[in-house]
Write an enzyme that holds these catalytic residues in place. Structure first.
Site, PDB file in Angstrom:
ATOM      1  N   GLU A  37       0.826  -1.207   0.000  1.00 33.91           N
ATOM      2  CA  GLU A  37       0.000   0.000   0.000  1.00 33.91           C
ATOM      3  C   GLU A  37       0.866   1.264   0.000  1.00 33.91           C
ATOM      4  O   GLU A  37       0.688   2.159  -0.824  1.00 33.91           O
ATOM      5  CB  GLU A  37      -0.902  -0.011   1.241  1.00 33.91           C
ATOM      6  CG  GLU A  37      -1.767   1.223   1.387  1.00 33.91           C
ATOM      7  CD  GLU A  37      -2.537   1.229   2.700  1.00 33.91           C
ATOM      8  OE1 GLU A  37      -3.513   2.002   2.793  1.00 33.91           O
ATOM      9  OE2 GLU A  37      -2.171   0.495   3.637  1.00 33.91           O
ATOM     10  N   HIS A  38       1.780   1.355   0.959  1.00 33.88           N
ATOM     11  CA  HIS A  38       2.675   2.510   1.069  1.00 33.88           C
ATOM     12  C   HIS A  38       4.112   2.029   0.894  1.00 33.88           C
ATOM     13  O   HIS A  38       4.531   1.084   1.574  1.00 33.88           O
ATOM     14  CB  HIS A  38       2.589   3.169   2.448  1.00 33.88           C
ATOM     15  CG  HIS A  38       1.210   3.548   2.885  1.00 33.88           C
ATOM     16  ND1 HIS A  38       0.474   2.792   3.774  1.00 33.88           N
ATOM     17  CD2 HIS A  38       0.435   4.608   2.560  1.00 33.88           C
ATOM     18  CE1 HIS A  38      -0.688   3.388   3.986  1.00 33.88           C
ATOM     19  NE2 HIS A  38      -0.751   4.484   3.261  1.00 33.88           N
ATOM     20  N   HIS A  93     -28.485  -8.356 -35.652  1.00 33.80           N
ATOM     21  CA  HIS A  93     -27.520  -7.265 -35.756  1.00 33.80           C
ATOM     22  C   HIS A  93     -27.258  -6.930 -37.221  1.00 33.80           C
ATOM     23  O   HIS A  93     -27.189  -5.761 -37.617  1.00 33.80           O
ATOM     24  CB  HIS A  93     -26.194  -7.651 -35.086  1.00 33.80           C
ATOM     25  CG  HIS A  93     -26.240  -7.655 -33.591  1.00 33.80           C
ATOM     26  ND1 HIS A  93     -27.024  -8.500 -32.856  1.00 33.80           N
ATOM     27  CD2 HIS A  93     -25.562  -6.886 -32.678  1.00 33.80           C
ATOM     28  CE1 HIS A  93     -26.843  -8.290 -31.572  1.00 33.80           C
ATOM     29  NE2 HIS A  93     -25.961  -7.301 -31.439  1.00 33.80           N
TER      30      HIS A  93
END
Length: 436
Positions: A318-319, A412
């Protein structure tokens, strides 16, 4: 090859605890789905001893609460929110709407549209995380979210006045004194008195994180979150005392918070360990930091700085603090992290509290595929198409017909055929009326 001076407890011990949390959260969510406000009130009383007439604070109540907050605290809140707002606005300004013309009269574009509402969870419990109000609410408002409903729990039966002030000054449209799984569930599912939101952001304990995980899909979330993490990369030029202090600064979040040192200097690694053992007994938060370091602390020695960067990437922490002679090398060498903190002049605590980048970041390896909370998380990038040139529409219709039939999508194909025939030289052999 990396060498471990200190290793964490086996991963199996951690996963067993997670399974128990998941089961208990599932039961609470089911109950709140069934009984709404009654269940929310029951769990608030059970877990927080809190059952007021209304969980939502009125404007008068907010004004009274803020009046008791010291002026210095309010000034600091305004200062930090200005830093967060400035950076979030710069992020928003970098996100441009796009429109291009790919063929004559064929216009393709995208726009960044804010979600219609967001729930901001601001944790309380052992720590009233006032800063989370800045990160979740200010950022949402910069993104243009029209309705932000913010929740924070009472703390031992008391109203966290500074947190309420931060939520109000950040721009929250609704403020609820409500915490835990019951708060997340009320925001995500809606009750008789709390309107549901399309998205929930903000950190929380294991139960809050698990509630967000289980509700994801019914509601958007900022990211999957676990215990906060720190990883420090240090070479022989780093100050071992500073490294030790910074590792413990994040370990105090809780007994399950990993704190990892990756260093090219075994001598520094041993000095850091000694400093930690000396500092821990005197920390007011040693009851959390101590078990965190004991069970989840690591010291890894790498042979080279390049290897240290590779090891750090493997954690996807995280850090990541880079305390090396040339810390900006990490910008080119690393790619898996929540946020980088470059050089001794900065630290993870700055990111958590004051500097202006967002502190809601990926944990448990999620940095391999996502960044943290930012203004873009509150925005939906939506596309639009317009064809104003009939010749281009006829060309696209011909290609669409062929491409769709390769995939066996006859319906389509016919949408393309109609335009090829109307605007060009195409035919409709499948149309009985045209053959008649």
């Amino acid at each position: 090859m990396p060498r471990f001076l200190k290793s964490p407890v086996p991963a199996a011990q951690v996963s067993a605890a997670r399974a128990d949390v998941a089961e208990r959260v599932h039961a609470i969510l089911d109950d709140i789905r069934e009984r709404g406000d009654d269940a929310v009130r029951q769990y608030s009383e059970k877990f927080d001893g809190w059952s007021p007439d209304s969980f939502r604070l009125s404007p008068d109540a907010i004004e009274r609460i803020i009046s008791d907050v010291p002026g210095t605290v309010l000034d600091d809140i305004r200062f930090v929110q200005k830093q967060v707002r400035t950076f979030a606005q710069a992020q928003r300004d970098s996100m441009r709407d796009v429109e291009i013309e790919t063929l004559p009269g064929v216009h393709l574009g995208h726009r960044h549209v804010p979600v219609a509402g967001a729930g901001a969870y601001v944790p309380g419990g052992r720590y009233p995380l006032t800063a989370s109000a800045h990160m979740t609410i200010v950022t949402a408002k910069v993104a243009g979210v029209p309705r932000v409903a913010a929740c924070t729990p009472p703390i031992r039966g008391e109203i966290p006045a500074a947190t309420v002030a931060a939520m109000h000054l950040a721009g929250a449209d609704e403020i609820y004194l409500l915490g835990g799984v019951q708060a997340v569930a009320a925001l995500a599912l809606g009750t008789e008195t709390i309107g549901r939101v399309p998205m929930i952001a903000g950190p929380g304990n294991a139960y809050v994180a698990e509630a967000k995980r289980q509700l994801f899909g019914e509601v958007g979330i900022d990211l999957f979150a676990g215990p906060t993490e720190i990883l420090v990369i240090a070479d022989e030029h780093a100050d071992p005392f500073v490294v030790a202090v910074d590792l413990l600064s994040q370990a105090e979040h809780g007994p399950d918070s990993p704190a990892v040192l990756v260093t090219t200097s075994e001598a520094l690694g041993r000095e850091v360990a000694e400093h930690i053992e000396r500092l821990l007994p005197g920390m007011p938060t040693k009851d959390f930091a101590g078990p965190a370091w004991r069970d989840h602390g690591e010291i890894v020695v790498a042979d080279t700085l390049d290897e240290a960067f590779e090891i750090a990437d493997s954690y996807a922490s995280e850090h990541v603090e880079v305390l090396t002679e040339n810390p900006r090398q990490a910008l080119d060498k690393m790619h898996d992290y929540g946020a980088l903190f470059l050089g001794e002049g900065t630290c993870v605590s700055y990111g958590d509290k004051v500097i202006g980048t967002n502190h809601v970041l990926p944990t448990r390896g999620a940095a391999r595929y996502t960044g943290g909370l930012w203004v873009g998380k509150y925005l939906k990038t939506v596309t639009y198409q317009e064809v104003t040139d009939t010749s281009s529409s006829a060309l696209l219709g011909e290609v669409c017909g062929r491409a769709a039939r390769v995939e066996l999508f006859e319906g389509h194909a016919r949408s393309g055929d109609v335009r090829a025939a109307k605007y060009g030289k195409g035919t409709l052999p499948w149309n009985d009326e045209a053959r008649a």
